[in-house]
Design a protein around this motif. Structure first.
Motif, PDB file in Angstrom:
ATOM      1  N   GLU A  93     -16.797  48.302  -3.974  1.00 29.63           N
ATOM      2  CA  GLU A  93     -16.418  49.693  -4.125  1.00 29.63           C
ATOM      3  C   GLU A  93     -16.714  50.105  -5.559  1.00 29.63           C
ATOM      4  N   ARG A  94     -17.274  51.291  -5.739  1.00 30.35           N
ATOM      5  CA  ARG A  94     -17.579  51.765  -7.088  1.00 30.35           C
ATOM      6  C   ARG A  94     -16.277  51.943  -7.880  1.00 30.35           C
ATOM      7  N   LEU A  95     -16.279  51.516  -9.133  1.00 29.81           N
ATOM      8  CA  LEU A  95     -15.081  51.655  -9.962  1.00 29.81           C
ATOM      9  C   LEU A  95     -15.091  53.003 -10.675  1.00 29.81           C
ATOM     10  N   ARG A  96     -13.917  53.448 -11.065  1.00 33.75           N
ATOM     11  CA  ARG A  96     -13.828  54.576 -11.984  1.00 33.75           C
ATOM     12  C   ARG A  96     -14.031  54.039 -13.403  1.00 33.75           C
ATOM     13  N   VAL A  97     -14.279  54.923 -14.346  1.00 36.03           N
ATOM     14  CA  VAL A  97     -14.556  54.471 -15.718  1.00 36.03           C
ATOM     15  C   VAL A  97     -13.565  55.101 -16.687  1.00 36.03           C
ATOM     16  N   ARG A  98     -12.897  54.260 -17.463  1.00 35.54           N
ATOM     17  CA  ARG A  98     -11.997  54.737 -18.523  1.00 35.54           C
ATOM     18  C   ARG A  98     -12.656  54.451 -19.870  1.00 35.54           C
ATOM     19  N   ARG A  99     -12.854  55.504 -20.650  1.00 36.05           N
ATOM     20  CA  ARG A  99     -13.418  55.352 -21.988  1.00 36.05           C
ATOM     21  C   ARG A  99     -12.285  54.953 -22.943  1.00 36.05           C
ATOM     22  N   ILE A 100     -12.466  53.865 -23.663  1.00 39.63           N
ATOM     23  CA  ILE A 100     -11.467  53.436 -24.649  1.00 39.63           C
ATOM     24  C   ILE A 100     -12.096  53.544 -26.032  1.00 39.63           C
ATOM     25  N   GLU A 101     -11.615  54.510 -26.780  1.00 43.32           N
ATOM     26  CA  GLU A 101     -12.176  54.827 -28.089  1.00 43.32           C
ATOM     27  C   GLU A 101     -11.323  54.143 -29.156  1.00 43.32           C
ATOM     28  N   GLY A 125      -5.549  48.737 -15.676  1.00 40.19           N
ATOM     29  CA  GLY A 125      -6.983  48.861 -15.436  1.00 40.19           C
ATOM     30  C   GLY A 125      -7.401  48.709 -13.985  1.00 40.19           C
ATOM     31  N   ILE A 126      -6.438  48.561 -13.071  1.00 35.87           N
ATOM     32  CA  ILE A 126      -6.812  48.373 -11.669  1.00 35.87           C
ATOM     33  C   ILE A 126      -7.608  49.586 -11.193  1.00 35.87           C
ATOM     34  N   GLY A 127      -8.771  49.322 -10.617  1.00 34.63           N
ATOM     35  CA  GLY A 127      -9.629  50.402 -10.117  1.00 34.63           C
ATOM     36  C   GLY A 127     -10.605  50.944 -11.155  1.00 34.63           C
ATOM     37  N   TYR A 128     -10.507  50.416 -12.392  1.00 35.40           N
ATOM     38  CA  TYR A 128     -11.340  50.921 -13.485  1.00 35.40           C
ATOM     39  C   TYR A 128     -12.296  49.860 -14.036  1.00 35.40           C
ATOM     40  N   ALA A 129     -13.410  50.389 -14.593  1.00 37.94           N
ATOM     41  CA  ALA A 129     -14.179  49.638 -15.580  1.00 37.94           C
ATOM     42  C   ALA A 129     -13.817  50.259 -16.919  1.00 37.94           C
ATOM     43  N   TYR A 130     -13.685  49.435 -17.957  1.00 36.54           N
ATOM     44  CA  TYR A 130     -13.376  49.956 -19.281  1.00 36.54           C
ATOM     45  C   TYR A 130     -14.668  50.075 -20.099  1.00 36.54           C
ATOM     46  N   GLU A 131     -14.943  51.281 -20.605  1.00 38.31           N
ATOM     47  CA  GLU A 131     -16.043  51.441 -21.569  1.00 38.31           C
ATOM     48  C   GLU A 131     -15.427  51.482 -22.956  1.00 38.31           C
ATOM     49  N   TYR A 132     -15.692  50.471 -23.792  1.00 37.98           N
ATOM     50  CA  TYR A 132     -15.158  50.422 -25.146  1.00 37.98           C
ATOM     51  C   TYR A 132     -16.167  51.058 -26.097  1.00 37.98           C
ATOM     52  N   GLY A 133     -15.688  51.927 -26.974  1.00 40.86           N
ATOM     53  CA  GLY A 133     -16.598  52.552 -27.927  1.00 40.86           C
ATOM     54  C   GLY A 133     -15.852  53.046 -29.149  1.00 40.86           C
ATOM     55  N   GLY A 134     -16.533  53.836 -29.964  1.00 38.64           N
ATOM     56  CA  GLY A 134     -15.934  54.352 -31.184  1.00 38.64           C
ATOM     57  C   GLY A 134     -16.420  53.563 -32.387  1.00 38.64           C
ATOM     58  N   GLU A 135     -16.027  54.026 -33.571  1.00 40.02           N
ATOM     59  CA  GLU A 135     -16.576  53.455 -34.815  1.00 40.02           C
ATOM     60  C   GLU A 135     -16.257  51.959 -34.965  1.00 40.02           C
ATOM     61  N   VAL A 136     -15.115  51.543 -34.459  1.00 39.43           N
ATOM     62  CA  VAL A 136     -14.760  50.126 -34.610  1.00 39.43           C
ATOM     63  C   VAL A 136     -15.680  49.253 -33.763  1.00 39.43           C
ATOM     64  N   LEU A 137     -15.904  49.666 -32.521  1.00 39.13           N
ATOM     65  CA  LEU A 137     -16.776  48.884 -31.644  1.00 39.13           C
ATOM     66  C   LEU A 137     -18.208  48.858 -32.174  1.00 39.13           C
ATOM     67  N   SER A 138     -18.668  50.000 -32.694  1.00 36.23           N
ATOM     68  CA  SER A 138     -20.033  50.058 -33.220  1.00 36.23           C
ATOM     69  C   SER A 138     -20.228  49.054 -34.346  1.00 36.23           C
ATOM     70  N   GLY A 164      -6.316  43.105 -18.550  1.00 43.47           N
ATOM     71  CA  GLY A 164      -5.721  44.429 -18.446  1.00 43.47           C
ATOM     72  C   GLY A 164      -5.897  45.023 -17.063  1.00 43.47           C
ATOM     73  N   GLY A 165      -6.369  44.208 -16.124  1.00 46.85           N
ATOM     74  CA  GLY A 165      -6.527  44.661 -14.745  1.00 46.85           C
ATOM     75  C   GLY A 165      -7.881  45.280 -14.449  1.00 46.85           C
ATOM     76  N   ALA A 166      -8.717  45.473 -15.490  1.00 42.56           N
ATOM     77  CA  ALA A 166     -10.035  46.084 -15.281  1.00 42.56           C
ATOM     78  C   ALA A 166     -11.037  44.996 -14.896  1.00 42.56           C
TER      79      ALA A 166
END
Lengths: 467, 202
Positions: free
Chosen positions: A162-170, A197-210, A227-229
């Motif tokens: 099943e396709r996951l939803r996406v949560r952006r984590i900045e 995070g159940i049902g999600y993929a986490y996209e990590y980003g922002g200046e720290v991740l870069s 975190g359940g993702a």
């Protein structure tokens, strides 16, 4: 329409719709290890099926291997020997590339994929192991799967999902001294919860991740599942491409710039939509330590343990169970709490930069008497690199044991186990009851540098005082 | 649609509550039991370290309680099956005799593994689940009739509404919960995708 990386990768790999909500997804890289694959290979043999694309499949052995006298066969543990033999036979029979004990590329599956350049941006990756999310650090979509799905991927190179939803984590702010990728992900899990995070993929980003290295990004993506993702990723950038260039299985120089264009095209579009978002500022973050029996039960090391009365209803029950198991007291400090074992390793923190950060703390100091301290490099490559840099000497002179590559005491499927109710300062990923091999054992998760500090002090310590 | 398993429309039986949030798969089946090349025998080891002390003496646990013996429906709380992706966990539960699970929520990989084995995972809100757990604790001989098409649990004259992911529900009632046949049937489409992916055939 602007799309995020998750949906771009999904659309590229989608084979068919199986039902209104279920897709058949092509898996570009299937990583296999000895624990979750034997029943899958047996199912193929039983039905007379072949491995659909052996060239997209790579196997290694990591969970059950001893970390001392690893090459001496047969293993004293007959069950471990049987599992290893089963994988040796299956990879031979089905024509799968196998980084076994005779290979310099052997190691923890989530460490060898990246270090050999097998893991690349824009890929779909699956492995019968929940920490497959690690590979998302490259901008791949990587799923941990069960044995039935391992069978499906072996036989068809696809799986039903099943396709996951996406949560952006900045993540923004300035990282303080002694604060590592492990602390950032432990903080994220503590904030969003182990089921957030159940049902999600986490996209990590922002200046720290870069600004993080690839190895640090891997640590963060690795623990998405805690975190359940099911998946976590970072968009590919120059850091990613520079890491890949020259790796044995990365595209060769004549194809590299074409592939780089493809990789860049898969990154999330600037104005793409997300299903949810979350922002964390880490400017005041201190090193983190877990105190309970889920990875979400974590605090900053200079804070007192939480009180049950202050917890949400859904956290209270597991909080009480955690205190019952650990014997710790609400409101007390973990700082100064004696430890018995110090473990540096695992797919979360068994890479060369992890060993360097621990060695920097240890250099010229001694492990406290009575503490059993061990370093288990995540792969043979990591081990050889560390030895070339003299890190092994720093560790052994300080009183650490220097072991051979594998999963080891992260999940205790090999002879490395806690005894009784020992407390272990561990750079691994799970503090579940019984996880490190003793039903009464207690695990405190922290960064490798914090484990090093705890080994020196013989107690939970704040690594910032040793820098 | 290609079918590769029995259509599963309902499950009936007595139940056993296992209470607690965030019960991980290491607790369901400790890693030492993963040292195996078949799933046989895992049923006896389910929740091993929760059911027995270090001297192998049984401790207070619902699965050791004779009042719940023969139960085929497990009733759990939130985030059940979190952690390791080991299919050994639902295999152990199934081989113990469980045919369906009702919970507040399930970890995703665990729920997917259950579907692969044809084990329905129903969800319900916290109040409904806790009420079911209390009822079963007070009356362990209660027979539940779980309807997968209607998404209900009926006990005598009482019926409560449950939920289930659409994917799980449609796969169970159409008998496609074991996905392999469906996946194999699309061979040409699989090859076409291989050929268009830039890092493979494209």
């Amino acid at each position: 329409m602007a799309r995020n990386l998750f949906n771009k990768v999904w659309d590229l790999h989608k084979v068919a719709s199986l039902s209104e909500t279920h897709d058949q997804l092509f898996i570009g890289l299937h990583l296999v290890h000895e624990v979750t694959s034997p029943q899958a290979f047996a199912a193929l043999k039983e039905r007379g099926l072949r491995v659909k694309y052996p060239q997209c499949t790579v196997a290694t052995v990591d969970h059950i291997v001893p970390t001392q006298s690893q090459m001496i066969r047969p293993y004293r543990d007959g069950l471990a020997e049987e599992m290893l033999q089963a994988l040796e036979e299956s990879t031979r029979e089905f024509g799968i590339r196998f980084f076994g004990l005779d290979s310099e590329r052997q190691g923890i599956v989530h460490i060898i994929g990246p270090e050999n350049g097998l893991t690349q941006p824009g890929m779909t990756i699956a492995c019968g192991d929940s920490h497959t999310s690690t590979h998302g650090a490259f901008g791949a979509i990587a799923f941990g799967i069960g044995t039935s799905q391992v069978r499906d991927v072996l036989a068809t190179q696809t799986m039903a999902l099943e396709r996951l939803r996406v949560r952006r984590i900045e993540v923004t702010g300035k990282r303080g001294p002694g604060v590592f990728a492990k602390d950032i992900i432990l903080k994220i899990i503590a904030e969003l919860g182990v089921k957030g995070g159940i049902g999600y993929a986490y996209e990590y980003g922002g200046e720290v991740l870069s600004a993080l290295s690839m190895e640090e990004r891997m640590t963060i993506c690795n623990m998405s599942i805690e975190g359940g993702a099911r998946a976590g990723y970072v968009n590919p950038d120059e850091t990613t491409f520079n890491y890949l260039e020259g790796k044995p299985f990365a595209p060769p120089p004549e194809r590299f710039s074409d592939m780089k264009k493809f990789w860049q095209s898969m990154a999330s579009d600037l104005d793409c939509p997300y299903d949810d978002s979350y922002h964390l500022d880490i400017s005041s973050l201190a090193p983190m330590v877990t105190w309970g029996i889920t990875p979400g039960q974590a605090i900053e090391v200079d804070k007192p343990l939480p009180r049950l009365a202050e917890m949400s209803e859904s956290d209270k029950e597991i909080g009480a169970k955690a205190y019952e198991h650990t014997g710790f007291s609400e409101g007390a400090m973990l700082l100064g709490r004696p430890i018995d074992v110090a473990f540096i390793g695992s797919c979360t923190n068994g890479r060369i930069s992890d060993l360097r950060s621990a060695a920097a703390v240890i250099q010229g100091r001694r492990v406290k008497n009575g503490v059993q301290a061990l370093v288990v490099p995540g792969s043979r490559q990591v081990k050889m690199q560390a030895e070339a840099e003299g890190l092994d000497t720093i560790f052994t002179e300080a009183g650490f044991q220097w072991r051979e590559a594998g999963c080891s005491m992260c999940l205790a499927m090999n002879p490395d186990k806690l005894q009784g109710n020992q407390i272990c300062a561990s750079s691994s990923n799970r503090n579940f009851i019984g996880r490190q091999g003793s039903a009464k054992g207690r695990t405190l998760l922290m960064s490798p540098a914090m484990v090093a500090a705890a080994a020196l002090e013989g107690a939970v310590a704040d690594v910032r005082t040793l820098l | 649609m290609t079918s590769n398993g029995a259509r599963i429309n309902h499950i009936a039986g007595t139940a056993v509550p296992v209470i607690g949030n965030d019960i991980d798969t290491d607790r369901i089946i400790p890693a030492r039991f993963l040292r195996c090349v078949t799933f046989e025998g895992l049923g006896e080891q389910v929740f091993r370290d929760e059911r027995f002390d270090e001297q192998d003496n049984p401790v207070d646990h619902p699965l050791n309680d004779p009042r719940f013996s023969g139960a085929s429906i497990l009733i759990v709380n939130a985030n059940f099956g979190c952690g390791s992706s080991r299919e050994h966990a639902p295999q152990a539960i199934m081989r113990y005799g469980i045919r369906a699970i009702i919970g507040e929520s399930f970890a995703e990989i665990f729920a997917g593994n259950c579907l692969s084995l044809g084990i329905p995972t129903f969800t319900a809100d916290q109040a409904t689940v806790r009420d079911l757990q209390t009822r079963i604790t007070n009356h362990p001989d209660t027979v539940l009739y779980l309807d997968i098409e209607q998404l209900t649990a009926t006990m005598g004259t009482t019926t409560v509404t449950l939920a289930m992911s659409k994917t799980t529900q449609s796969a169970l009632v159409s008998g496609t919960w074991d996905s392999l046949e469906q996946l194999l049937a699309n061979e040409a489409a699989i090859d076409a995708v291989y050929d268009r992916i830039p890092y493979l055939g494209g």
